[in-house]
Design a protein around this motif. Sequence first.
Motif, PDB file in Angstrom:
ATOM      1  N   ASP A 104       0.853  -1.413   0.121  1.00  0.00           N
ATOM      2  CA  ASP A 104       0.109  -0.019   0.030  1.00  0.00           C
ATOM      3  C   ASP A 104       0.728   1.225   0.128  1.00  0.00           C
ATOM      4  O   ASP A 104       0.339   2.294   0.591  1.00  0.00           O
ATOM      5  CB  ASP A 104      -0.864  -0.019   1.214  1.00  0.00           C
ATOM      6  CG  ASP A 104      -1.887  -1.143   1.394  1.00  0.00           C
ATOM      7  OD1 ASP A 104      -2.227  -1.679   0.214  1.00  0.00           O
ATOM      8  OD2 ASP A 104      -2.153  -1.691   2.449  1.00  0.00           O
ATOM      9  N   GLN A 105       2.080   0.946  -0.312  1.00  0.00           N
ATOM     10  CA  GLN A 105       2.919   2.476  -0.546  1.00  0.00           C
ATOM     11  C   GLN A 105       2.287   3.160  -1.726  1.00  0.00           C
ATOM     12  O   GLN A 105       1.951   2.485  -2.872  1.00  0.00           O
ATOM     13  CB  GLN A 105       4.211   2.063  -0.526  1.00  0.00           C
ATOM     14  CG  GLN A 105       4.947   1.578   0.367  1.00  0.00           C
ATOM     15  CD  GLN A 105       5.207   2.621   1.592  1.00  0.00           C
ATOM     16  OE1 GLN A 105       4.837   3.756   1.190  1.00  0.00           O
ATOM     17  NE2 GLN A 105       5.857   2.432   2.531  1.00  0.00           N
ATOM     18  N   PRO A 106       2.202   4.464  -1.608  1.00  0.00           N
ATOM     19  CA  PRO A 106       1.791   5.289  -2.608  1.00  0.00           C
ATOM     20  C   PRO A 106       2.801   5.126  -4.013  1.00  0.00           C
ATOM     21  O   PRO A 106       3.956   4.674  -3.717  1.00  0.00           O
ATOM     22  CB  PRO A 106       1.954   6.644  -2.128  1.00  0.00           C
ATOM     23  CG  PRO A 106       2.693   6.794  -0.931  1.00  0.00           C
ATOM     24  CD  PRO A 106       2.532   5.286  -0.295  1.00  0.00           C
ATOM     25  N   ALA A 107       2.393   5.269  -5.267  1.00  0.00           N
ATOM     26  CA  ALA A 107       3.251   5.304  -6.306  1.00  0.00           C
ATOM     27  C   ALA A 107       4.418   5.934  -6.476  1.00  0.00           C
ATOM     28  O   ALA A 107       5.458   5.341  -7.104  1.00  0.00           O
ATOM     29  CB  ALA A 107       2.405   5.694  -7.559  1.00  0.00           C
ATOM     30  N   ASP A 108       4.693   6.972  -5.669  1.00  0.00           N
ATOM     31  CA  ASP A 108       6.105   7.904  -5.636  1.00  0.00           C
ATOM     32  C   ASP A 108       6.895   7.352  -4.741  1.00  0.00           C
ATOM     33  O   ASP A 108       8.073   7.676  -4.802  1.00  0.00           O
ATOM     34  CB  ASP A 108       5.504   9.407  -5.383  1.00  0.00           C
ATOM     35  CG  ASP A 108       5.238   9.547  -3.936  1.00  0.00           C
ATOM     36  OD1 ASP A 108       4.614   8.652  -3.298  1.00  0.00           O
ATOM     37  OD2 ASP A 108       5.510  10.441  -3.333  1.00  0.00           O
ATOM     38  N   VAL A 109       6.652   6.206  -4.014  1.00  0.00           N
ATOM     39  CA  VAL A 109       7.646   5.340  -3.308  1.00  0.00           C
ATOM     40  C   VAL A 109       8.297   4.406  -4.007  1.00  0.00           C
ATOM     41  O   VAL A 109       7.838   3.467  -4.280  1.00  0.00           O
ATOM     42  CB  VAL A 109       7.036   4.971  -1.809  1.00  0.00           C
ATOM     43  CG1 VAL A 109       8.063   4.077  -1.278  1.00  0.00           C
ATOM     44  CG2 VAL A 109       6.465   5.993  -0.984  1.00  0.00           C
ATOM     45  N   GLY A 110       9.454   4.563  -4.327  1.00  0.00           N
ATOM     46  CA  GLY A 110      10.251   3.694  -5.127  1.00  0.00           C
ATOM     47  C   GLY A 110      11.192   2.841  -4.391  1.00  0.00           C
ATOM     48  O   GLY A 110      11.515   1.874  -5.098  1.00  0.00           O
ATOM     49  N   ALA A 111      11.429   2.962  -2.990  1.00  0.00           N
ATOM     50  CA  ALA A 111      12.513   2.023  -2.223  1.00  0.00           C
ATOM     51  C   ALA A 111      12.045   1.698  -0.871  1.00  0.00           C
ATOM     52  O   ALA A 111      11.370   2.689  -0.216  1.00  0.00           O
ATOM     53  CB  ALA A 111      13.587   2.240  -2.432  1.00  0.00           C
ATOM     54  N   SER A 112      12.166   0.896  -0.053  1.00  0.00           N
ATOM     55  CA  SER A 112      12.167   0.776   1.455  1.00  0.00           C
ATOM     56  C   SER A 112      13.433   0.206   2.018  1.00  0.00           C
ATOM     57  O   SER A 112      13.912  -0.857   1.496  1.00  0.00           O
ATOM     58  CB  SER A 112      10.794  -0.176   1.548  1.00  0.00           C
ATOM     59  OG  SER A 112      10.975  -0.486   3.108  1.00  0.00           O
ATOM     60  N   GLN A 113      13.933   0.988   2.844  1.00  0.00           N
ATOM     61  CA  GLN A 113      15.217   0.473   3.520  1.00  0.00           C
ATOM     62  C   GLN A 113      14.927  -0.316   5.007  1.00  0.00           C
ATOM     63  O   GLN A 113      14.112   0.211   5.539  1.00  0.00           O
ATOM     64  CB  GLN A 113      16.109   1.797   3.632  1.00  0.00           C
ATOM     65  CG  GLN A 113      17.367   1.203   4.320  1.00  0.00           C
ATOM     66  CD  GLN A 113      18.332   2.772   4.447  1.00  0.00           C
ATOM     67  OE1 GLN A 113      17.770   3.850   3.958  1.00  0.00           O
ATOM     68  NE2 GLN A 113      19.393   2.375   5.304  1.00  0.00           N
TER      69      GLN A 113
END
Length: 494
Positions: A104-113
């Motif tokens: 459910d991350q919005p489309a502008d989130v490209g990565a998760s650390q």
Amino acid sequence: MTGYSIVIPTTGRDNLHALLDDLRQGENPLLKEIIVVDDRPKAPQRARELRVEGARVLVSGGRGPAAARNTGWLAAATEWIAFLDDDVRVSPRWHADLVADIADQPADVGASQAEITVPLSEDRKPTDDERGTAALAKARWITADMAYRREALLAVGGFDERFPRAYREDADLALRVREAGYRIVRGQRVTVHPARQAGPLASLRAQRGNADNALMRRKHGRAWRRKVGEGPGRLGRHALTTISGVTALAALTARRRPVALAAAAAWTVLTAEFAARRIAPGPKTAGEIGRMLLTSVLIPPAACAHRIAGEAKARRTKPPGQPVPPAAILFDRDDTLIVDVPYLGDPERVRPVPGAEEILTLLRKAGIPVGVVSNQSGVSRGLITEQDVEAVNAKVEQVLGPFGTWQVCVHGDDDRCSCRKPAPGLILRAAEALGVQVRECVVIGDTGADVDAAEAAGAVGILVPTARTLPEEVERARLVAPNLREAVRLAGVR
């Protein structure tokens, strides 16, 4: 969220199997596959030695972690790709935590650390090696555990393979993803990175990273360290130390004693300060102190030499717009490039599929070689002749432009040849004819045989289904695109 894949580059470290055991304990229904990329130089032979249960093994030929990760994510067909290093450990909760971080991350989130923890001994102070590993806990965007949206990787072309080591390639990717308009968020999952014991001269070998720093400066400007959240570094002091030492030796050779003494005094003070700074936080054992003294003498000139070499190389290299294009794209002919007419022998009936001409023009302008790999069993059946096939292929080139190679199999199923798809022969011959590595090729076709031939050869296969494509072929394919344009986009060409 449609699912995620895990990509693990490896050079065969023992911890790989412990990590895979960790991952198997915490399976999640959204996990589509684990891809292990063997990056040892003799990977085709050694891949047979790498026994990995429950994972797909690919090879990247010893070209470094950036190339290995590219090999992995390009073969994955999921919305998200989680990169793990082969020397980390994860808990059984890791899968659930990853899903919570990226779902459910919005489309502008490209990565998760992820949060990285480095366990250290509570009974003594950490050694220089251990402090180096512990610094990873504070670093930004390290691919010990980073999950990227596939769309973001496609947007920037993946990892820049000019970074040959496990150093700076992750920060470079993150900066380019952010510059492309994506955000990188910090997740809640926790990954353990055991402290390294890399040997007495590890800190000296690490100075090769100064060449990668030169490439970072070339790509991201003078302020690149600030962008990745680091301080100014010690290269200036290393340069001053090296100049002092060289000046002392030159003056001594020229018998200019006062100059030699002054330069030697400067070198001694700078070297002593560097050594003291490194000795102070660690255990005061004889071995550790001796190692710090020796490497503190050797590191400054090594750092300068690698930086000079890196600057020269970076200046010779033009930063590419797409760091990871395929070496070549090979197309099936019928129903992929031209409308299928069973056992076509009449050139006048050649009709390109929608978008084929546009896509081929794009690829040629990008300098990406293109070829055709086609089964033509009508010849063995006596329905058409080889001359008919050649005439049709000539018409295809007249309509769609030239191809770097044509590889055609005229055999039937009963001939048991090595070229008829799904056998890999046509793909292997096409790569050889174009002078490229087959593992760097992409094969685009409309049947399961096209994709299977690509996998058998070690290339990437992309399926573009038509009305004739069987449902089970679509289900089995790892990469599926609705049309040629999207297939080429999946291949990494924007």
